[in-house]
Design a protein around this motif. Structure first.
Motif: not given
Length: 281
Positions: A151-159
């Motif tokens: 899913f997007k944004p990738l920043k949230r996936v990384e978190e």
């Protein structure tokens, strides 16, 4: 979760039944107080075919989606015949301890050869805390056609993933299960188990997802107009009920035949007793 209260702010429909584009707004939608001190009642009136029933039925489908149920395929009868897709957008206020979340949940349905699927769903959120308000940004955007990302944004996936790479694989598996089951990816059972984990980087968003799920499970109580026909026919008494019981409570439909005796099992008898007690109150 603490003392969390969820209130609906608005509902927008596109291509649902005869509603090309319509919105209802709750009376206190524009207030930004940190506590919900007043109740709201919104009356909706209009001519036959103006979309009143579409609103109630939209809440019914929304409730099932946010509780992670398989998409009710009867929704195909609600998508405008001239359109291949339809949209529902629900705006909420989530009141916590000295914090207010302004949240939007948007769903796009698409017709396919053998039914309807959730083509896209996303959540956006603004956080009001300590006198400051963040911008209202999308923090989880699932698109069925974007198979190269979870899913997007990738920043949230990384978190969410952090240093545990196994979580990334769990997210991919949960997505495949949701698509196979034709349920929400954001609110599906396998996804929720990941999102609800206490992760400091993803904590605020976890609170939002958890609060909306609890709201749909316990407090979003929909009585559809389909009950009125049964009551008029006078052979079946349908009762939409909500019972405060244990932690989760209980709600649903209970139908009692009026033309003949009926045998109830113990569970249904207990539910009927609770309903009668509430009515007698």
């Amino acid at each position: 979760m603490g003392n969390i209260v969820v209130r609906l702010s608005s509902l927008t429909l596109k291509n649902i039944k005869n509603v090309k584009n319509g919105i209802i707004i709750m009376p206190l939608a524009n207030e930004r107080k940190f506590e919900c001190s007043r109740a709201e009642i919104l009356g909706i009136y209009g001519q036959n075919g103006s979309g009143k029933t579409a609103i109630v039925d939209a809440f019914y489908f929304l409730q099932g989606i946010i509780t992670g149920e398989e998409l009710d395929q009867r929704i195909i009868d609600y998508i405008d015949t001239d359109s291949t897709n339809a949209e529902i957008n629900a705006e909420f206020k989530i009141f916590g301890d000295n914090v207010l979340y302004e949240v939007g949940y948007h769903i796009i349905f698409s017709k396919i050869d053998d039914g309807v699927i959730i083509e896209r769903e996303y959540l956006n959120c603004a956080i009001n805390k300590d006198g400051n308000r963040t911008n209202k940004n999308v923090f989880m955007d699932y698109q069925r056609t974007q198979t190269d990302v979870v899913f997007k944004p990738l920043k949230r996936v990384e978190e969410l993933v952090g240093k545990d790479k196994n979580i990334k694989m769990d997210l991919i598996v949960a997505r495949k299960i949701a698509e196979k089951s034709n349920c929400s990816y954001i609110f599906g059972k396998d996804s929720r188990e990941i999102f609800f984990k206490k992760n400091s980087e993803f904590k605020n968003y976890s609170i939002v997802i958890h609060a909306l799920f609890d709201f749909a499970l316990k407090d979003l109580f929909v009585i559809r107009s389909s009950h009125s026909g049964l009551i008029s026919a006078n052979f079946l008494l349908p009762m939409a009920f909500r019972i405060e019981k244990e932690k989760t409570g209980m709600k649903g439909d209970f139908a009692v035949p009026l033309m003949e005796p009926v045998i109830l099992d113990i569970k249904k008898k207990d539910i009927l007793n609770e309903i009668v007690d509430q009515i007698n109150t």
